[in-house]
Design an enzyme around this catalytic site. Structure first.
Site, PDB file in Angstrom:
ATOM      1  N   ASP A 140     -25.934  20.558   3.925  1.00 23.52           N
ATOM      2  CA  ASP A 140     -27.317  20.900   4.251  1.00 23.52           C
ATOM      3  C   ASP A 140     -27.252  22.107   5.179  1.00 23.52           C
ATOM      4  OD1 ASP A 140     -30.123  20.777   4.546  1.00 23.52           O
ATOM      5  OD2 ASP A 140     -29.892  19.611   6.388  1.00 23.52           O
ATOM      6  N   GLU A 144     -27.894  22.254  -0.785  1.00 33.89           N
ATOM      7  CA  GLU A 144     -29.339  22.350  -0.997  1.00 33.89           C
ATOM      8  C   GLU A 144     -29.703  23.784  -1.368  1.00 33.89           C
ATOM      9  OE1 GLU A 144     -32.428  19.944   1.204  1.00 33.89           O
ATOM     10  OE2 GLU A 144     -32.668  21.920   2.130  1.00 33.89           O
ATOM     11  N   ASP A 165     -29.594  16.152  10.070  1.00 32.95           N
ATOM     12  CA  ASP A 165     -28.888  17.120   9.223  1.00 32.95           C
ATOM     13  C   ASP A 165     -27.710  16.464   8.502  1.00 32.95           C
ATOM     14  OD1 ASP A 165     -30.361  19.672   9.992  1.00 32.95           O
ATOM     15  OD2 ASP A 165     -29.707  18.925  11.944  1.00 32.95           O
TER      16      ASP A 165
END
Length: 178
Positions: free
Chosen positions: A8, A69, A141
């Protein structure tokens, strides 16, 4: 078993999560962390830290697949550019170690983990904890990174069940040229 790295990316914190997935699609937690990038005076130092620390994690845990992502357009163009640069540093670190990187939109990740593409961060944290049997509340996160790894695991398992070849088709996969 297949070891999957989820990333991420962020310009202040980059989430990292690693899971193992068996042939039946069962996932097991291996590692997670959030790389704090705020200790650098210059943004270039943050990018180097992402590259170096993520590279060290890949070398230590030896994942076989990686997922990240996909960038979305934020309201602030400067933030979107910084996110893209952080994402680029993460992709380079992983590809440098010989892995391909598959991209997932945030809505796809939430759909895979929460059951709806409109899930919020709290729901993602909760479901990741349940799916991986982790006690306590996860850092946001790191939970997102584990969610990305879980989404990749679910996607690859589904594709394999229907007999298709994973890695072909609409997904963008970054690979190192040899």
């Amino acid at each position: 078993m297949t070891r999957i790295l989820g990333i991420d990316p962020g310009s202040q914190r980059t989430g990292v999560g690693i899971i193992d997935v068996d042939e039946a699609g069962r996932s097991r937690h291996v590692f997670h962390t959030a790389l704090s990038l705020l200790g650098h005076e210059h943004f270039a130092g943050r990018l180097k830290q992402i590259f170096d620390e993520l590279g060290a994690i890949v070398a230590e845990y030896a994942p076989q697949e990686a997922a990240i992502e996909r960038v979305f357009m934020a309201k602030n163009p400067d933030s979107a550019l910084k996110l893209g640069q952080a994402r680029g540093a993460a992709i380079c670190a992983v590809v440098h170690h010989g892995l391909g990187v598959t991209e997932y939109a945030a809505r796809e990740v939430k759909q895979a983990v929460v059951g709806t593409g409109a899930g919020d961060k709290t729901q993602v944290q909760h479901m990741v904890g349940i799916l991986l049997e982790l006690p306590g509340r996860l850092q946001a996160d790191a939970a997102d990174a584990l969610a990305i790894a879980l989404a990749h695991a679910h996607t690859r398992t589904s594709v394999q069940r229907i007999g298709a070849e994973f890695g072909r088709g609409r997904r963008t996969t970054w690979r190192r040229r040899r």
